[in-house]
Design a protein around this motif. Sequence first.
Motif, PDB file in Angstrom:
ATOM      1  N   ALA A  33       0.829  -1.204   0.000  1.00 62.95           N
ATOM      2  CA  ALA A  33       0.000   0.000   0.000  1.00 62.95           C
ATOM      3  C   ALA A  33       0.863   1.253   0.000  1.00 62.95           C
ATOM      4  CB  ALA A  33      -0.921  -0.007   1.223  1.00 62.95           C
ATOM      5  N   VAL A  34       1.945   1.256   0.789  1.00 63.10           N
ATOM      6  CA  VAL A  34       2.819   2.426   0.861  1.00 63.10           C
ATOM      7  C   VAL A  34       3.578   2.611  -0.456  1.00 63.10           C
ATOM      8  CG1 VAL A  34       4.822   3.410   2.030  1.00 63.10           C
ATOM      9  CG2 VAL A  34       3.035   2.319   3.367  1.00 63.10           C
ATOM     10  N   VAL A  35       4.047   1.522  -1.048  1.00 63.30           N
ATOM     11  CA  VAL A  35       4.732   1.623  -2.338  1.00 63.30           C
ATOM     12  C   VAL A  35       3.788   2.175  -3.401  1.00 63.30           C
ATOM     13  CG1 VAL A  35       5.718   0.272  -4.233  1.00 63.30           C
ATOM     14  CG2 VAL A  35       6.460  -0.151  -1.888  1.00 63.30           C
ATOM     15  N   THR A  36       2.559   1.665  -3.437  1.00 67.59           N
ATOM     16  CA  THR A  36       1.575   2.150  -4.415  1.00 67.59           C
ATOM     17  C   THR A  36       1.284   3.624  -4.214  1.00 67.59           C
ATOM     18  OG1 THR A  36       0.549  -0.052  -4.510  1.00 67.59           O
ATOM     19  CG2 THR A  36      -0.768   1.817  -5.284  1.00 67.59           C
ATOM     20  N   GLN A  37       1.133   4.034  -2.977  1.00 67.46           N
ATOM     21  CA  GLN A  37       0.851   5.435  -2.675  1.00 67.46           C
ATOM     22  C   GLN A  37       1.970   6.340  -3.181  1.00 67.46           C
ATOM     23  OE1 GLN A  37       1.210   6.661   1.438  1.00 67.46           O
ATOM     24  NE2 GLN A  37      -0.671   7.840   1.297  1.00 67.46           N
ATOM     25  N   VAL A 197      -8.641   6.312  -1.185  1.00 67.11           N
ATOM     26  CA  VAL A 197      -8.619   4.851  -1.100  1.00 67.11           C
ATOM     27  C   VAL A 197      -7.378   4.376  -0.336  1.00 67.11           C
ATOM     28  CG1 VAL A 197      -8.374   2.722  -2.433  1.00 67.11           C
ATOM     29  CG2 VAL A 197     -10.020   4.474  -3.152  1.00 67.11           C
ATOM     30  N   THR A 198      -6.196   4.901  -0.716  1.00 69.55           N
ATOM     31  CA  THR A 198      -4.980   4.463  -0.041  1.00 69.55           C
ATOM     32  C   THR A 198      -4.991   4.888   1.430  1.00 69.55           C
ATOM     33  OG1 THR A 198      -3.825   6.456  -0.834  1.00 69.55           O
ATOM     34  CG2 THR A 198      -3.552   4.430  -2.106  1.00 69.55           C
ATOM     35  N   GLY A 199      -5.551   6.062   1.706  1.00 68.15           N
ATOM     36  CA  GLY A 199      -5.654   6.497   3.096  1.00 68.15           C
ATOM     37  C   GLY A 199      -6.522   5.567   3.913  1.00 68.15           C
ATOM     38  N   VAL A 200      -7.660   5.199   3.352  1.00 67.64           N
ATOM     39  CA  VAL A 200      -8.571   4.284   4.051  1.00 67.64           C
ATOM     40  C   VAL A 200      -7.920   2.913   4.227  1.00 67.64           C
ATOM     41  CG1 VAL A 200     -10.743   3.025   3.838  1.00 67.64           C
ATOM     42  CG2 VAL A 200     -10.675   5.479   3.345  1.00 67.64           C
ATOM     43  N   VAL A 201      -7.211   2.439   3.194  1.00 66.25           N
ATOM     44  CA  VAL A 201      -6.542   1.137   3.287  1.00 66.25           C
ATOM     45  C   VAL A 201      -5.490   1.146   4.385  1.00 66.25           C
ATOM     46  CG1 VAL A 201      -4.968  -0.433   2.094  1.00 66.25           C
ATOM     47  CG2 VAL A 201      -6.980   0.457   0.902  1.00 66.25           C
ATOM     48  N   ILE A 203      -5.280   3.168   6.987  1.00 61.61           N
ATOM     49  CA  ILE A 203      -5.951   3.268   8.283  1.00 61.61           C
ATOM     50  C   ILE A 203      -6.563   1.926   8.666  1.00 61.61           C
ATOM     51  CG2 ILE A 203      -7.946   4.292   9.458  1.00 61.61           C
ATOM     52  CD1 ILE A 203      -7.280   6.919   8.055  1.00 61.61           C
ATOM     53  N   GLY A 204      -7.127   1.222   7.678  1.00 66.11           N
ATOM     54  CA  GLY A 204      -7.673  -0.101   7.947  1.00 66.11           C
ATOM     55  C   GLY A 204      -6.611  -1.061   8.448  1.00 66.11           C
ATOM     56  N   PHE A 205      -5.440  -1.046   7.798  1.00 66.55           N
ATOM     57  CA  PHE A 205      -4.323  -1.884   8.263  1.00 66.55           C
ATOM     58  C   PHE A 205      -3.933  -1.490   9.687  1.00 66.55           C
ATOM     59  CE2 PHE A 205      -3.122  -2.814   3.694  1.00 66.55           C
ATOM     60  CZ  PHE A 205      -3.341  -4.177   3.792  1.00 66.55           C
ATOM     61  N   GLY A 206      -3.865  -0.170   9.930  1.00 69.42           N
ATOM     62  CA  GLY A 206      -3.475   0.306  11.257  1.00 69.42           C
ATOM     63  C   GLY A 206      -4.451  -0.137  12.335  1.00 69.42           C
ATOM     64  N   LEU A 207      -5.744  -0.021  12.050  1.00 71.11           N
ATOM     65  CA  LEU A 207      -6.759  -0.431  13.027  1.00 71.11           C
ATOM     66  C   LEU A 207      -6.717  -1.934  13.269  1.00 71.11           C
ATOM     67  CD1 LEU A 207      -9.784   1.776  11.885  1.00 71.11           C
ATOM     68  CD2 LEU A 207      -8.337   2.081  13.907  1.00 71.11           C
ATOM     69  N   ARG A 208      -6.469  -2.700  12.218  1.00 68.83           N
ATOM     70  CA  ARG A 208      -6.396  -4.151  12.387  1.00 68.83           C
ATOM     71  C   ARG A 208      -5.187  -4.529  13.241  1.00 68.83           C
ATOM     72  NH1 ARG A 208      -5.599  -8.103   7.299  1.00 68.83           N
ATOM     73  NH2 ARG A 208      -3.446  -7.385   7.554  1.00 68.83           N
ATOM     74  N   VAL A 209      -4.050  -3.875  12.987  1.00 67.78           N
ATOM     75  CA  VAL A 209      -2.857  -4.154  13.780  1.00 67.78           C
ATOM     76  C   VAL A 209      -3.083  -3.773  15.236  1.00 67.78           C
ATOM     77  CG1 VAL A 209      -0.448  -3.487  14.155  1.00 67.78           C
ATOM     78  CG2 VAL A 209      -1.258  -3.962  11.846  1.00 67.78           C
ATOM     79  N   ALA A 210      -3.729  -2.608  15.459  1.00 65.82           N
ATOM     80  CA  ALA A 210      -4.018  -2.169  16.831  1.00 65.82           C
ATOM     81  C   ALA A 210      -4.947  -3.148  17.551  1.00 65.82           C
ATOM     82  CB  ALA A 210      -4.629  -0.773  16.811  1.00 65.82           C
TER      83      ALA A 210
END
Length: 214
Positions: A33-37, A197-201, A203-210
């Motif tokens: 996701a970060v590479v794509t962004q 989209v990338t922001g939501v993705v 944040i979604g990864f971050g929330l899942r990790v948390a």
Amino acid sequence: MVEAWGAGPVGAQVVGVIGVLALVTVVPGPDMAVVTQHAIASGRREAARVAAGVATGLLVWGVFCVVGLAAVLAASAEAYAVVKLLGAAYLLLLGARALFGARHGVPLKASRRTTGVGNGYWTGLATNVLNPKIAVFYVGLLPSLAPGGLPAAAGMGLLVLVHAVLSLSWLAGVAHAVSSARSFFEGPRVRVALERVTGVVLIGFGLRVAAEAN
């Protein structure tokens, strides 16, 4: 699996191990996701720097694994949770930045230029180093894939190097593919939509990790 390296054609064994590492590499995650962004916002070179940072992060975890720090982290629920929460916070920050840029019309390309050319590299490095799942993967799976004819540290080091090369190649390919269509992505509406989209993705990864850290 260690015994498998000593039985049967070496070529087939190597291909099998590389296949396992390749499958792990191509699974979508925060790194992709970060590479794509970065490929969309700043182009292929900056995205390639992110990929290089990710590969360096794997090498860092490999060193931790060889010296035993990764095993300590994987065995300590408290330390594992701390690293996970730090990683979650970092992903949430990246996601929030993307959403802020989309909402206020501030291209991430412009904001990144103010923080130096190597910002993409450090972003990729931080994203990977703050992912304790790498430690669990290296401690739990890699020893079973290591060649039996080598010392444990050398075998692990070899597999980590292979994993880093595979990750760098894959993410560099993603960066090239996305940046090749950058002229389409640079349209104002498309760029804003993709930033969202990338922001939501992220944040979604971050929330899942948390959530997994609790």
